[in-house]
Design a protein around this motif. Structure first.
Motif, PDB file in Angstrom:
ATOM      1  N   ASP A 111       0.788  -1.300   0.075  1.00  0.00           N
ATOM      2  CA  ASP A 111      -0.132  -0.026  -0.044  1.00  0.00           C
ATOM      3  C   ASP A 111       0.854   1.259   0.074  1.00  0.00           C
ATOM      4  OD1 ASP A 111       0.883  -0.509   2.450  1.00  0.00           O
ATOM      5  OD2 ASP A 111      -1.143  -0.286   3.611  1.00  0.00           O
ATOM      6  N   ILE A 112       1.915   0.907   0.421  1.00  0.00           N
ATOM      7  CA  ILE A 112       2.954   2.335   0.427  1.00  0.00           C
ATOM      8  C   ILE A 112       4.291   2.008   0.361  1.00  0.00           C
ATOM      9  CG2 ILE A 112       3.054   2.081   2.960  1.00  0.00           C
ATOM     10  CD1 ILE A 112       3.249   5.268   3.224  1.00  0.00           C
ATOM     11  N   ILE A 113       5.101   3.137  -0.146  1.00  0.00           N
ATOM     12  CA  ILE A 113       6.576   2.819  -0.143  1.00  0.00           C
ATOM     13  C   ILE A 113       7.215   4.169   0.127  1.00  0.00           C
ATOM     14  CG2 ILE A 113       8.630   2.353  -1.646  1.00  0.00           C
ATOM     15  CD1 ILE A 113       7.176   0.541  -3.114  1.00  0.00           C
ATOM     16  N   THR A 114       8.091   4.411   0.919  1.00  0.00           N
ATOM     17  CA  THR A 114       8.587   5.686   1.398  1.00  0.00           C
ATOM     18  C   THR A 114       9.974   5.716   1.036  1.00  0.00           C
ATOM     19  OG1 THR A 114       7.121   5.633   3.146  1.00  0.00           O
ATOM     20  CG2 THR A 114       8.865   7.122   3.409  1.00  0.00           C
ATOM     21  N   PHE A 115      10.474   6.809   0.394  1.00  0.00           N
ATOM     22  CA  PHE A 115      11.653   6.949   0.023  1.00  0.00           C
ATOM     23  C   PHE A 115      12.231   8.262   0.884  1.00  0.00           C
ATOM     24  CE2 PHE A 115      10.449   4.738  -3.805  1.00  0.00           C
ATOM     25  CZ  PHE A 115      11.295   3.650  -3.722  1.00  0.00           C
ATOM     26  N   ASP A 116      13.185   8.251   1.825  1.00  0.00           N
ATOM     27  CA  ASP A 116      13.650   9.094   2.583  1.00  0.00           C
ATOM     28  C   ASP A 116      14.885   9.689   1.974  1.00  0.00           C
ATOM     29  OD1 ASP A 116      14.804  10.852   4.556  1.00  0.00           O
ATOM     30  OD2 ASP A 116      14.974   9.151   6.022  1.00  0.00           O
ATOM     31  N   ASN A 117      14.857  11.087   1.671  1.00  0.00           N
ATOM     32  CA  ASN A 117      15.782  12.134   0.960  1.00  0.00           C
ATOM     33  C   ASN A 117      16.479  12.886   1.711  1.00  0.00           C
ATOM     34  OD1 ASN A 117      14.998  10.636  -1.481  1.00  0.00           O
ATOM     35  ND2 ASN A 117      13.489  12.129  -1.770  1.00  0.00           N
ATOM     36  N   SER A 118      15.997  12.742   3.057  1.00  0.00           N
ATOM     37  CA  SER A 118      16.571  13.871   4.127  1.00  0.00           C
ATOM     38  C   SER A 118      18.249  13.723   4.311  1.00  0.00           C
ATOM     39  CB  SER A 118      16.022  13.323   5.675  1.00  0.00           C
ATOM     40  OG  SER A 118      14.633  13.326   5.424  1.00  0.00           O
ATOM     41  N   GLU A 119      18.651  14.912   4.294  1.00  0.00           N
ATOM     42  CA  GLU A 119      20.195  15.108   4.523  1.00  0.00           C
ATOM     43  C   GLU A 119      20.495  15.800   5.952  1.00  0.00           C
ATOM     44  OE1 GLU A 119      21.580  17.313   1.122  1.00  0.00           O
ATOM     45  OE2 GLU A 119      21.032  15.800  -0.216  1.00  0.00           O
ATOM     46  N   GLU A 120      19.471  16.232   6.581  1.00  0.00           N
ATOM     47  CA  GLU A 120      19.840  16.915   7.626  1.00  0.00           C
ATOM     48  C   GLU A 120      18.764  16.209   9.011  1.00  0.00           C
ATOM     49  OE1 GLU A 120      20.273  21.322   8.047  1.00  0.00           O
ATOM     50  OE2 GLU A 120      19.984  21.246   6.162  1.00  0.00           O
ATOM     51  N   LYS A 121      19.371  15.972  10.039  1.00  0.00           N
ATOM     52  CA  LYS A 121      18.723  15.630  11.265  1.00  0.00           C
ATOM     53  C   LYS A 121      17.458  16.402  11.502  1.00  0.00           C
ATOM     54  CE  LYS A 121      19.439  13.705  15.878  1.00  0.00           C
ATOM     55  NZ  LYS A 121      19.743  14.091  17.041  1.00  0.00           N
ATOM     56  N   ASN A 122      16.442  15.871  11.770  1.00  0.00           N
ATOM     57  CA  ASN A 122      15.280  16.666  12.147  1.00  0.00           C
ATOM     58  C   ASN A 122      14.532  17.228  11.175  1.00  0.00           C
ATOM     59  OD1 ASN A 122      16.557  15.538  14.452  1.00  0.00           O
ATOM     60  ND2 ASN A 122      14.828  16.587  15.548  1.00  0.00           N
ATOM     61  N   PHE A 123      15.032  17.312   9.757  1.00  0.00           N
ATOM     62  CA  PHE A 123      14.422  17.886   8.766  1.00  0.00           C
ATOM     63  C   PHE A 123      13.984  16.495   7.897  1.00  0.00           C
ATOM     64  CE2 PHE A 123      16.856  21.310  10.298  1.00  0.00           C
ATOM     65  CZ  PHE A 123      16.179  22.287  10.331  1.00  0.00           C
ATOM     66  N   ILE A 124      12.797  16.924   7.393  1.00  0.00           N
ATOM     67  CA  ILE A 124      12.102  15.705   6.389  1.00  0.00           C
ATOM     68  C   ILE A 124      12.145  16.090   5.177  1.00  0.00           C
ATOM     69  CG2 ILE A 124       9.968  14.503   6.092  1.00  0.00           C
ATOM     70  CD1 ILE A 124       9.430  14.669   8.903  1.00  0.00           C
ATOM     71  N   GLU A 125      12.700  15.227   4.133  1.00  0.00           N
ATOM     72  CA  GLU A 125      12.556  15.364   2.934  1.00  0.00           C
ATOM     73  C   GLU A 125      12.256  13.942   2.371  1.00  0.00           C
ATOM     74  OE1 GLU A 125      15.703  17.236   0.625  1.00  0.00           O
ATOM     75  OE2 GLU A 125      16.022  18.414   2.277  1.00  0.00           O
ATOM     76  N   GLY A 126      11.183  13.637   1.450  1.00  0.00           N
ATOM     77  CA  GLY A 126      11.010  12.384   0.966  1.00  0.00           C
ATOM     78  C   GLY A 126       9.963  12.328   0.022  1.00  0.00           C
ATOM     79  N   ASP A 127       9.941  11.371  -0.651  1.00  0.00           N
ATOM     80  CA  ASP A 127       8.746  10.855  -1.357  1.00  0.00           C
ATOM     81  C   ASP A 127       7.735   9.501  -0.871  1.00  0.00           C
ATOM     82  OD1 ASP A 127       9.391  12.712  -3.405  1.00  0.00           O
ATOM     83  OD2 ASP A 127      11.129  11.434  -4.073  1.00  0.00           O
ATOM     84  N   ILE A 128       6.621   9.769  -0.814  1.00  0.00           N
ATOM     85  CA  ILE A 128       5.843   8.611  -0.380  1.00  0.00           C
ATOM     86  C   ILE A 128       4.836   8.194  -1.342  1.00  0.00           C
ATOM     87  CG2 ILE A 128       4.316   7.967   1.330  1.00  0.00           C
ATOM     88  CD1 ILE A 128       5.547   9.886   3.527  1.00  0.00           C
TER      89      ILE A 128
END
Length: 139
Positions: free
Chosen positions: A63-80
């Protein structure tokens, strides 16, 4: 902060986009995170299956796939990526409304980007609690 919603291979439009964005931002902030770039891509089962196979070498539907593109701690960048077909099927099985199941899966992906796992029984239990808490924040 940029949260965007896309569709691939299906016709789907998330209602109340701004309410969803505010809700996602609140979930992240409650855990000490800031969303800098987050994309939700709603798609078909086949589209997500192909991603699952091509990128993760998994020969299964999900139902879901998450790609984490985050480079800094506590900052969220991603594709869901979320399969709307699978969401509807899950909602039927669990006797939930489709909208509730969409919220569950959207929060699930965001929780993964914040470091929560769901492989062990204990992790799944914690993830489920956090999903329920997240859904309650929406209403």
């Amino acid at each position: 902060m940029a949260i965007q919603f896309f569709e691939e291979d299906i016709k789907f439009s998330l209602k109340e986009k701004n309410k969803h964005k505010k809700w996602l931002k609140t979930i992240a902030e409650n855990e000490g995170f800031i969303i800098t770039d987050l994309n939700y891509i709603f798609c078909s089962d086949e589209y997500l299956y192909k991603i699952n196979f091509d990128y993760l070498n998994h020969n299964t539907y999900t139902d879901i796939i998450t790609f984490d593109n985050s480079e800094e701690k506590n900052f969220i960048e991603g594709d869901i990526f979320i399969s709307i077909e699978r969401i509807k099927e899950n909602a039927e099985k669990t006797k939930n409304q489709t909208e509730t199941e969409i919220l569950r899966v959207m929060s699930h992906g965001l929780l993964h980007l914040m470091g929560y796992k769901d492989k062990s029984k204990e992790d799944k239990k914690q993830m489920s609690k956090l999903e329920d808490k997240s859904i309650s924040l929406f209403h």
